[in-house]
Design an enzyme around this catalytic site. Structure first.
Site, PDB file in Angstrom:
ATOM      1  NE  ARG A 109      27.200 -11.379  62.293  1.00  0.00           N
ATOM      2  CZ  ARG A 109      26.309 -10.726  62.999  1.00  0.00           C
ATOM      3  NH1 ARG A 109      25.506 -11.357  63.821  1.00  0.00           N
ATOM      4  NH2 ARG A 109      26.169  -9.404  62.907  1.00  0.00           N
ATOM      5  CG  ASP A 113      24.411  -6.330  65.259  1.00  0.00           C
ATOM      6  OD1 ASP A 113      24.691  -6.156  66.455  1.00  0.00           O
ATOM      7  OD2 ASP A 113      25.173  -5.983  64.328  1.00  0.00           O
ATOM      8  CB  SER A 124      28.966   3.821  53.281  1.00  0.00           C
ATOM      9  OG  SER A 124      27.800   3.041  53.474  1.00  0.00           O
ATOM     10  CG  HIS A 133      19.423  -3.424  58.360  1.00  0.00           C
ATOM     11  ND1 HIS A 133      20.519  -2.951  59.030  1.00  0.00           N
ATOM     12  CD2 HIS A 133      19.892  -3.885  57.180  1.00  0.00           C
ATOM     13  CE1 HIS A 133      21.603  -3.114  58.282  1.00  0.00           C
ATOM     14  NE2 HIS A 133      21.241  -3.670  57.153  1.00  0.00           N
ATOM     15  CD  GLU A 145      21.188  -5.943  61.715  1.00  0.00           C
ATOM     16  OE1 GLU A 145      21.226  -4.753  62.038  1.00  0.00           O
ATOM     17  OE2 GLU A 145      22.180  -6.562  61.262  1.00  0.00           O
ATOM     18  CB  THR A 201      30.524  -9.120  50.417  1.00  0.00           C
ATOM     19  OG1 THR A 201      29.185  -9.556  50.600  1.00  0.00           O
ATOM     20  CG2 THR A 201      31.471 -10.167  50.929  1.00  0.00           C
TER      21      THR A 201
HETATM   22  P1  0O2 Z   1      29.100  -6.531  61.235  1.00  0.00           P
HETATM   23  O1  0O2 Z   1      30.528  -6.860  61.253  1.00  0.00           O
HETATM   24  O2  0O2 Z   1      28.466  -6.807  59.889  1.00  0.00           O
HETATM   25  O3  0O2 Z   1      28.313  -7.185  62.324  1.00  0.00           O
HETATM   26  P2  0O2 Z   1      22.249   1.899  65.032  1.00  0.00           P
HETATM   27  O4  0O2 Z   1      20.954   1.202  64.787  1.00  0.00           O
HETATM   28  O5  0O2 Z   1      22.598   2.907  63.982  1.00  0.00           O
HETATM   29  O6  0O2 Z   1      22.374   2.386  66.409  1.00  0.00           O
HETATM   30  P3  0O2 Z   1      23.897  -0.241  63.998  1.00  0.00           P
HETATM   31  O7  0O2 Z   1      23.783  -1.575  64.659  1.00  0.00           O
HETATM   32  O8  0O2 Z   1      25.279   0.143  63.536  1.00  0.00           O
HETATM   33  O9  0O2 Z   1      23.393   0.828  64.988  1.00  0.00           O
HETATM   34  O10 0O2 Z   1      22.882  -0.226  62.812  1.00  0.00           O
HETATM   35  P4  0O2 Z   1      23.049  -0.276  61.276  1.00  0.00           P
HETATM   36  O11 0O2 Z   1      23.645   0.989  60.793  1.00  0.00           O
HETATM   37  O12 0O2 Z   1      21.706  -0.618  60.786  1.00  0.00           O
HETATM   38  O13 0O2 Z   1      24.130  -1.414  60.955  1.00  0.00           O
HETATM   39  C1  0O2 Z   1      23.930  -2.730  61.298  1.00  0.00           C
HETATM   40  C2  0O2 Z   1      24.696  -3.640  60.361  1.00  0.00           C
HETATM   41  O14 0O2 Z   1      24.412  -3.306  58.989  1.00  0.00           O
HETATM   42  C3  0O2 Z   1      26.201  -3.529  60.449  1.00  0.00           C
HETATM   43  O15 0O2 Z   1      26.678  -4.300  61.510  1.00  0.00           O
HETATM   44  C4  0O2 Z   1      26.618  -4.080  59.086  1.00  0.00           C
HETATM   45  O16 0O2 Z   1      26.484  -5.485  59.036  1.00  0.00           O
HETATM   46  C5  0O2 Z   1      25.556  -3.487  58.188  1.00  0.00           C
HETATM   47  N1  0O2 Z   1      26.007  -2.171  57.696  1.00  0.00           N
HETATM   48  C6  0O2 Z   1      25.585  -0.960  58.124  1.00  0.00           C
HETATM   49  N2  0O2 Z   1      26.196   0.020  57.457  1.00  0.00           N
HETATM   50  C7  0O2 Z   1      27.028  -0.574  56.577  1.00  0.00           C
HETATM   51  C8  0O2 Z   1      27.956  -0.075  55.576  1.00  0.00           C
HETATM   52  O17 0O2 Z   1      28.116   1.116  55.363  1.00  0.00           O
HETATM   53  N3  0O2 Z   1      28.650  -1.022  54.864  1.00  0.00           N
HETATM   54  C9  0O2 Z   1      28.494  -2.354  55.067  1.00  0.00           C
HETATM   55  N4  0O2 Z   1      29.212  -3.191  54.314  1.00  0.00           N
HETATM   56  N5  0O2 Z   1      27.651  -2.843  56.012  1.00  0.00           N
HETATM   57  C10 0O2 Z   1      26.935  -1.976  56.743  1.00  0.00           C
HETATM   58  P5  0O2 Z   1      28.117  -4.020  62.148  1.00  0.00           P
HETATM   59  O18 0O2 Z   1      28.068  -4.393  63.579  1.00  0.00           O
HETATM   60  O19 0O2 Z   1      28.533  -2.611  61.866  1.00  0.00           O
HETATM   61  O20 0O2 Z   1      29.082  -4.959  61.391  1.00  0.00           O
END
Ligand code: 0O2
Length: 266
Positions: A46, A73, A115, A121, A140, A153
């Protein structure tokens, strides 16, 4: 920023997502047509929604004009595996590709987030060809098992609903569920070999059946009716017996019959 400008920015990411998804899907097909177990079970992708980009930029204090530089991402690919072991295989596969350059890796599989979130990743550089020439952008790739995906999810939709203020009892339940997912993945790994054998057997069988049906269809064009009815009856009989070895032998016989017709027609 104007909506039209957003479209221009996001279009190359949409192209990257389409290409990457297609490449991983073809890899799956390549494994399967060669009768090899595929470490990739499913892939989707996406482009991040504008509202999510804005939310994240605000949270991380990223200026709008530097979104492409700092958000990694905007293009997101998710690869779902059956077993934890498959995740390592996919990671290795990506590291070895010439069209993807790994920028960063985060191992939340062995080092879960607070969490309870688990996933592997990889941030990659990927080059697409646009009307204006090549564009190198970041994407990503999240690699996780089906069980990890199920948890993520559900948790993601709850995070969305509670916007960071999840009630304690729910948070604790999710942590418990995350532990259960670890146990489930481990249990499935213990029977991985057997499951893989069973799946290989079933995909081999369906390939043999599909080849037999193809042969029968081709023979219909040249064979005589009486013989075709006999062949068809024999196929149904063997199919009901559910014996792969016999089906393979029958397929070889069909090849010989087809060869005979080919020789006659020369
Ligand atoms: P969305 O809506 O899925 O796009 P950082 O590298 O720490 O500076 P970032 O990008 O937050 O910044 O890295 P991280 O922590 O690797 O998270 C990237 C994505 O992983 C998130 O994108 C989520 O898709 C997923 N993710 C990370 N942590 C969690 C969590 O605790 N629960 C769930 N369900 N998904 C998580 P986004 O943009 O946050 O969200």
């Amino acid at each position: 920023m104007e909506i039209q400008l957003w479209r221009e920015i996001l279009e190359p990411y949409a192209m990257a997502v389409d290409e990457l998804v297609m490449k991983f899907q073809h890899l799956m097909v390549e494994y399967k047509t060669n009768g090899i177990y595929s470490p990739i079970e499913r892939v989707d992708g996406r482009v991040k929604r504008i509202s999510s980009i804005l939310d994240k930029a605000q949270k991380k204090q990223i200026p709008i004009e530097d979104i492409e530089g700092q958000l990694e991402d905007i293009a997101g690919i998710r690869i779902i595996c059956q077993f934890v072991e498959d995740i390592d295989k996919v990671v290795e596969l990506i590291r070895n590709r010439e069209d993807m350059e790994v920028k960063k890796e985060k191992d939340y599989v062995n080092h879960a987030k607070a969490s309870g979130y688990r996933s592997y990743h990889m941030i990659i550089y990927y080059t697409i060809q646009t009307r204006k020439g090549p564009k190198r952008l970041k994407a990503e790739i999240q690699i996780r098992t089906m069980a990890m995906n199920f948890w993520a999810t559900i948790e993601h939709s709850l995070q969305y609903k509670y916007k960071g203020n999840m009630p304690d009892h729910l948070y604790e339940k999710l942590l418990k569920a995350a532990e259960a997912i670890i146990v489930l993945d481990h249990e499935m790994s213990l029977v991985r070999e057997e499951i893989m054998d069973a799946q290989n057997f079933s995909s081999h069988k369906s390939r043999v059946i599909s080849d037999i049906l193809n042969d029968i269809q081709n023979l219909y064009k040249v064979g005589n009716k009486q013989e075709m009815i006999k062949i068809q009856d024999e196929f149904y009989r063997l199919y009901q017996q559910d014996d792969l070895e016999q089906l393979i032998r029958f397929h070889k016989q069909l090849d010989i019959i087809a060869e005979g017709y080919r020789a006659q027609s020369l």
